[in-house]
Design an enzyme around this catalytic site. Structure first.
Site, PDB file in Angstrom:
ATOM      1  N   LYS A  68       0.808  -1.230   0.000  1.00 12.77           N
ATOM      2  CA  LYS A  68       0.000   0.000   0.000  1.00 12.77           C
ATOM      3  C   LYS A  68       0.842   1.282   0.000  1.00 12.77           C
ATOM      4  O   LYS A  68       0.417   2.293  -0.536  1.00 12.77           O
ATOM      5  CB  LYS A  68      -0.954   0.006   1.196  1.00 12.77           C
ATOM      6  CG  LYS A  68      -2.097  -0.982   1.071  1.00 12.77           C
ATOM      7  CD  LYS A  68      -3.110  -0.786   2.192  1.00 12.77           C
ATOM      8  CE  LYS A  68      -4.238  -1.787   2.099  1.00 12.77           C
ATOM      9  NZ  LYS A  68      -5.330  -1.519   3.021  1.00 12.77           N
ATOM     10  N   ASP A 105     -10.068   3.305   1.686  1.00  9.40           N
ATOM     11  CA  ASP A 105     -10.251   2.748   3.039  1.00  9.40           C
ATOM     12  C   ASP A 105     -10.885   3.774   3.986  1.00  9.40           C
ATOM     13  O   ASP A 105     -11.737   3.418   4.810  1.00  9.40           O
ATOM     14  CB  ASP A 105      -8.905   2.305   3.635  1.00  9.40           C
ATOM     15  CG  ASP A 105      -8.486   0.922   3.170  1.00  9.40           C
ATOM     16  OD1 ASP A 105      -9.367   0.136   2.760  1.00  9.40           O
ATOM     17  OD2 ASP A 105      -7.281   0.618   3.232  1.00  9.40           O
TER      18      ASP A 105
HETATM   19  P1  NAP Z   1      -0.308  -2.914  10.074  1.00  7.28           P
HETATM   20  O1  NAP Z   1       0.015  -1.684   9.300  1.00  7.28           O
HETATM   21  O2  NAP Z   1       0.650  -4.063  10.047  1.00  7.28           O
HETATM   22  O3  NAP Z   1      -0.508  -2.450  11.620  1.00  7.28           O
HETATM   23  C1  NAP Z   1      -0.690  -3.414  12.624  1.00  7.28           C
HETATM   24  C2  NAP Z   1      -1.099  -2.767  13.948  1.00  7.28           C
HETATM   25  O4  NAP Z   1      -1.380  -3.820  14.882  1.00  7.28           O
HETATM   26  C3  NAP Z   1      -0.032  -1.889  14.583  1.00  7.28           C
HETATM   27  O5  NAP Z   1      -0.622  -0.905  15.367  1.00  7.28           O
HETATM   28  C4  NAP Z   1       0.733  -2.905  15.448  1.00  7.28           C
HETATM   29  O6  NAP Z   1       1.379  -2.317  16.563  1.00  7.28           O
HETATM   30  C5  NAP Z   1      -0.413  -3.763  15.962  1.00  7.28           C
HETATM   31  N1  NAP Z   1       0.062  -5.101  16.273  1.00  7.28           N
HETATM   32  C6  NAP Z   1       0.414  -6.071  15.395  1.00  7.28           C
HETATM   33  N2  NAP Z   1       0.803  -7.191  16.053  1.00  7.28           N
HETATM   34  C7  NAP Z   1       0.706  -6.905  17.373  1.00  7.28           C
HETATM   35  C8  NAP Z   1       0.972  -7.646  18.565  1.00  7.28           C
HETATM   36  N3  NAP Z   1       1.416  -8.909  18.518  1.00  7.28           N
HETATM   37  N4  NAP Z   1       0.748  -7.063  19.750  1.00  7.28           N
HETATM   38  C9  NAP Z   1       0.297  -5.789  19.813  1.00  7.28           C
HETATM   39  N5  NAP Z   1       0.036  -5.019  18.722  1.00  7.28           N
HETATM   40  C10 NAP Z   1       0.235  -5.574  17.516  1.00  7.28           C
HETATM   41  O7  NAP Z   1      -1.713  -3.547   9.658  1.00  7.28           O
HETATM   42  P2  NAP Z   1      -2.925  -2.757   9.004  1.00  7.28           P
HETATM   43  O8  NAP Z   1      -2.787  -2.761   7.527  1.00  7.28           O
HETATM   44  O9  NAP Z   1      -3.050  -1.451   9.714  1.00  7.28           O
HETATM   45  O10 NAP Z   1      -4.165  -3.736   9.349  1.00  7.28           O
HETATM   46  C11 NAP Z   1      -4.705  -3.795  10.658  1.00  7.28           C
HETATM   47  C12 NAP Z   1      -5.979  -4.635  10.643  1.00  7.28           C
HETATM   48  O11 NAP Z   1      -6.982  -3.937   9.933  1.00  7.28           O
HETATM   49  C13 NAP Z   1      -5.847  -6.004   9.955  1.00  7.28           C
HETATM   50  O12 NAP Z   1      -6.561  -6.957  10.707  1.00  7.28           O
HETATM   51  C14 NAP Z   1      -6.525  -5.800   8.613  1.00  7.28           C
HETATM   52  O13 NAP Z   1      -7.091  -6.985   8.098  1.00  7.28           O
HETATM   53  C15 NAP Z   1      -7.619  -4.814   9.008  1.00  7.28           C
HETATM   54  N6  NAP Z   1      -8.119  -4.029   7.879  1.00  7.28           N
HETATM   55  C16 NAP Z   1      -9.446  -4.114   7.597  1.00  7.28           C
HETATM   56  C17 NAP Z   1      -9.964  -3.382   6.545  1.00  7.28           C
HETATM   57  C18 NAP Z   1     -11.436  -3.491   6.240  1.00  7.28           C
HETATM   58  O14 NAP Z   1     -11.831  -3.079   5.139  1.00  7.28           O
HETATM   59  N7  NAP Z   1     -12.246  -3.992   7.142  1.00  7.28           N
HETATM   60  C19 NAP Z   1      -9.141  -2.559   5.765  1.00  7.28           C
HETATM   61  C20 NAP Z   1      -7.779  -2.471   6.109  1.00  7.28           C
HETATM   62  C21 NAP Z   1      -7.278  -3.228   7.164  1.00  7.28           C
HETATM   63  P3  NAP Z   1       2.835  -1.628  16.406  1.00  7.28           P
HETATM   64  O15 NAP Z   1       2.580  -0.267  15.864  1.00  7.28           O
HETATM   65  O16 NAP Z   1       3.358  -1.632  17.782  1.00  7.28           O
HETATM   66  O17 NAP Z   1       3.619  -2.498  15.462  1.00  7.28           O
END
Ligand code: NAP
Length: 270
Positions: A68, A105
């Site tokens: 992205k 998004d």
């Molecule tokens: P990302 O950029 O990888 O961010 C992940 C986030 O989760 C960060 O804040 C990270 O914390 C935290 N995290 C990950 N592993 C962790 C752990 N073991 N313990 C504590 N915190 C943890 O991912 P993203 O793209 O933002 O996606 C996040 C979620 O949103 C996913 O489940 C994705 O499927 C969902 N999503 C849904 C939609 C929809 O249309 N419904 C659209 C986009 C995304 P740190 O900052 O500390 O690393």
């Protein structure tokens, strides 16, 4: 005979629900076009866009993890997304045929709560990754009140508050929730294969809304806890369908038939 198509790209890509959604709408509208899932590795992104730019059947693509942000290096950014959300999830052809990147998004997140008046109301957001950026961008635009970000890495949350010009504070994941009108989980916690999200929902007022953008599983632990407290909830399929609907219009120049959302949700929840 060739026919128009769009696709979703990522690495991995097999898990993506985007083909189900777009094909469902193409089928309902009887549009002769296809929507595929295509695996693209990080080092092949530049070649991918060069090839597709020349392919006149290609109407555009959705972009998922991990491309992205990197995709912004390969396509024009007419809306200045680089300086705001910092990531694109959709590339389409503009009226001249040139490629353009955008992010649906933020609007997809906003669509199920657009009727709420959140101006000056306190909100809480868990997470500070790519999805949280889209969520905070949308919340900043409507002028919410104090924003509390809970994140494993608090420094990242502080950067987002400053970047979006929001007032508020950053807490670790076990920090106490504020009396927020809206609580959003925009982290991966609670997602299948990831650690669960444990929050004490006690401080939320009785009319608070709990919105989990994780859609696998659909009924996350957070939403179950919110249900048990009698709070209104919104699941991740709402945003998923909302962001796809905006992309569909850009690809196929037709409004998706949202009157069939219940049937689509059933298909996606299987
Ligand atoms: P990302 O950029 O990888 O961010 C992940 C986030 O989760 C960060 O804040 C990270 O914390 C935290 N995290 C990950 N592993 C962790 C752990 N073991 N313990 C504590 N915190 C943890 O991912 P993203 O793209 O933002 O996606 C996040 C979620 O949103 C996913 O489940 C994705 O499927 C969902 N999503 C849904 C939609 C929809 O249309 N419904 C659209 C986009 C995304 P740190 O900052 O500390 O690393």
């Amino acid at each position: 005979m060739s026919r128009p198509y769009a696709e979703v790209i990522g690495d991995p890509i097999a898990h993506s629900k985007s083909p189900l959604i777009h094909r469902f709408w193409l089928d309902r509208l009887k549009i002769e076009a296809d929507y595929r899932a295509t695996h693209v590795a990080a080092d092949a992104l530049g070649v991918y866009f060069d090839e597709r730019r020349r392919d006149r059947d290609w109407r555009g693509c959705n972009i998922t993890v991990p491309h992205k942000e990197a995709a912004l290096m390969h396509v024009p950014d007419p809306g200045g997304i680089r300086q705001t959300i910092g990531a694109i999830n959709t590339v389409f052809r503009d009226e001249t045929g040139e490629l353009a990147g955008t992010n649906t998004d933020a609007a997809g997140f906003w669509s199920p709560i657009s009727a709420l008046d959140l101006r000056d109301k306190p909100v809480a957001v868990v997470g500070a990754g790519g999805a949280a950026r889209a969520v905070l961008f949308a919340l900043a635009r409507v002028g919410v009140g104090e924003v509390t970000i809970l994140n494993r890495t608090p420094l990242k949350g502080a950067g987002l508050l400053a970047g979006f010009g929001l007032k508020g504070k950053v807490l670790p994941l076990d920090g106490p929730l504020p009396p927020a009108a809206l609580l959003v989980n925009a982290s991966t916690l609670g997602m299948t294969g990831q650690p669960p999200l444990h929050l004490d929902l006690g401080p939320l007022p009785d009319d608070a809304i709990v919105y989990d953008i994780v859609y696998s599983p659909l009924q996350t632990g957070l939403l179950q806890d919110a249900d048990a407290r009698g709070l209104d909830t919104i699941d991740g399929l709402e945003m998923l369908i909302g962001q796809a609907a905006l992309a569909f219009e850009l690809f196929f120049d037709a409004e998706p038939p949202r009157q069939h959302d219940d049937e689509l949700r059933e298909l996606l929840a299987r």
